[in-house]
Design a protein around this motif. Structure first.
Motif, PDB file in Angstrom:
ATOM      1  N   THR A 152      -2.961  -1.661  -6.589  1.00 32.38           N
ATOM      2  CA  THR A 152      -2.289  -0.822  -6.218  1.00 32.38           C
ATOM      3  C   THR A 152      -0.999  -0.883  -6.656  1.00 32.38           C
TER       4      THR A 152
ATOM      5  N   LYS B  16      -7.578   1.663  -6.555  1.00 30.64           N
ATOM      6  CA  LYS B  16      -6.597   0.813  -6.186  1.00 30.64           C
ATOM      7  C   LYS B  16      -7.219  -0.452  -5.592  1.00 30.64           C
TER       8      LYS B  16
ATOM      9  N   HIS C 230      -0.204   1.029  -9.557  1.00 27.24           N
ATOM     10  CA  HIS C 230      -0.323   2.933  -9.675  1.00 27.24           C
ATOM     11  C   HIS C 230       0.247   3.006  -8.308  1.00 27.24           C
ATOM     12  N   ASN C 231       1.425   2.449  -7.269  1.00 25.57           N
ATOM     13  CA  ASN C 231       2.211   2.922  -6.694  1.00 25.57           C
ATOM     14  C   ASN C 231       3.333   3.277  -8.151  1.00 25.57           C
TER      15      ASN C 231
ATOM     16  N   GLU D 168       0.564  -1.536  -0.296  1.00 23.18           N
ATOM     17  CA  GLU D 168      -0.116  -0.131   0.511  1.00 23.18           C
ATOM     18  C   GLU D 168       0.792   1.141   0.317  1.00 23.18           C
TER      19      GLU D 168
END
Lengths: 165, 188
Positions: free
Chosen positions: B65, B59, B68-69, A31
């Motif tokens: 996720t 995400k 995206h990162n 995350e």
């Protein structure tokens, strides 16, 4: 001595609690990750020498030594969170990965590994021990969302790769 | 220095990464009409912009996720390299928006620039994900003469980075065949 021509299947390398803890840790890592992406691959989230897996590298060594009837020296640990369409081309590992134990922590669908031409399904929490630097291994394309694997690497205590300790 | 020298083009993603990205996202069911910036926030203005949009900040699972990162990280690196190489004294703090755009046949975005009072942006970035379509050219214009200064060649995995301000008007011409996929992001 156990025949290490291919692999040794080891049950219950990680307990259910250990798997849950580590999976939740990696979910949080994924995350907030902005630095650890496998550039040569699809950019999967990974970590070398993570302190959690390095501590498992030490604490699980005895279990692996018993299974192989050999003595090991720790080299390093690594984990990778494979994602949709990840794959693993056919390869052998670097010399410091003389002995590899691949552990399946958790995945949303099954993802067999091919080792020395044999298809092996590792159940969650279980692992396979093999000569990573000798035996070719690969995986076909993954079509689930995630597959979390830990890799524990050792060299044999009196083996030919002793300079890699 | 000529304005077009402030439009940087570099390789952001490998063809393997682009292929996996497109296979993951090209048919997600959540594409919506792309908006244009206005005083009231974003609004759909189909005579100005006709494109479909998927917000990559959703995400919704571990794969999304990671993508995206990864994109945020790579875009920040390329944008910072751009600023350094052009000797622009600016510290970027974050990527404010990152979106997958799908221009189907007939899709376009008329000439505009990316920064306005309500949507402040320092740096713009567009990543090309395919080139098997016709039309859909990304073109930049001189802000005074309105003469075209750059018609970008769409290479798979390439990112184009430029200052978002009024000196860099640009457009996406109408797609006449196939579907054009790009990622667009802004940094502040």
């Amino acid at each position: 001595m156990v025949d290490l021509k291919k692999y040794i299947y080891i049950k219950d390398v990680l307990s259910k609690d250990e798997r849950t803890l580590f999976f939740n840790y990696v979910k949080l890592f994924n995350e907030v990750n902005i630095t650890n992406f496998e550039a040569k691959s699809l950019g999967e989230t990974y970590s070398y020498g993570d302190m959690i897996t390095d501590s498992l590298l030490i604490s699980k060594k005895e279990k692996f030594e018993k299974a192989a009837n050999l003595k090991f020296i720790e080299t390093y640990s690594y984990w990778r969170l494979y994602k949709k369409f990840s794959s693993l081309r056919k390869h052998i590992d670097r010399p410091s990965c003389e002995i590899t134990v691949t552990v399946n922590v958790k995945s949303d669908i099954e993802w067999p590994i091919f080792i020395g031409g044999e298809k092996v399904l590792i159940k969650p929490g279980d692992g396979i021990l093999y000569y990573g630097a000798k035996v070719e291994h690969w995986r076909e394309e993954y079509v689930g969302d995630y597959a979390l694997q830990i890799f524990f690497h050792y060299i044999e205590e009196n083996g030919k790769f002793i300079e890699y300790k | 220095m000529e304005l077009k020298n402030y439009i940087q083009q570099s390789k952001l993603l490998s063809s393997t990464q682009v292929s996996a990205f497109l296979r993951t996202f090209h048919d997600v069911p959540n594409f919506t009409d792309a908006k244009v910036a206005s005083g009231k926030g974003g609004v759909v203005e189909k005579n100005i912009r006709s494109a479909l949009n998927y917000d990559l900040t959703r995400k919704k699972n571990l794969t999304e996720t990671n993508w995206h990162n990864l994109l945020v990280s790579l875009l920040a690196n390329h944008a910072n390299y751009f600023l350094k190489s052009k000797k622009i004294n600016l510290n970027l703090s974050r990527v404010v928006n990152i979106t997958l755009l799908k221009y189907i046949k007939g899709g376009f975005y008329k000439k505009h620039h990316d920064n306005c009072k309500e949507h402040f942006r320092e740096i713009s970035a567009i990543v090309f994900l395919n080139n098997d379509y016709e039309g859909g050219h990304l073109q930049f214009f001189d802000p005074i003469t309105q003469k075209m200064i750059l018609d970008v060649k769409p290479e798979v995995g390439k990112v184009v980075i430029w200052p978002s301000n009024y000196l860099f008007p640009h457009q996406a011409t109408e797609v006449t065949k196939g579907t054009r996929f790009t990622i667009v992001a802004w940094l502040i």
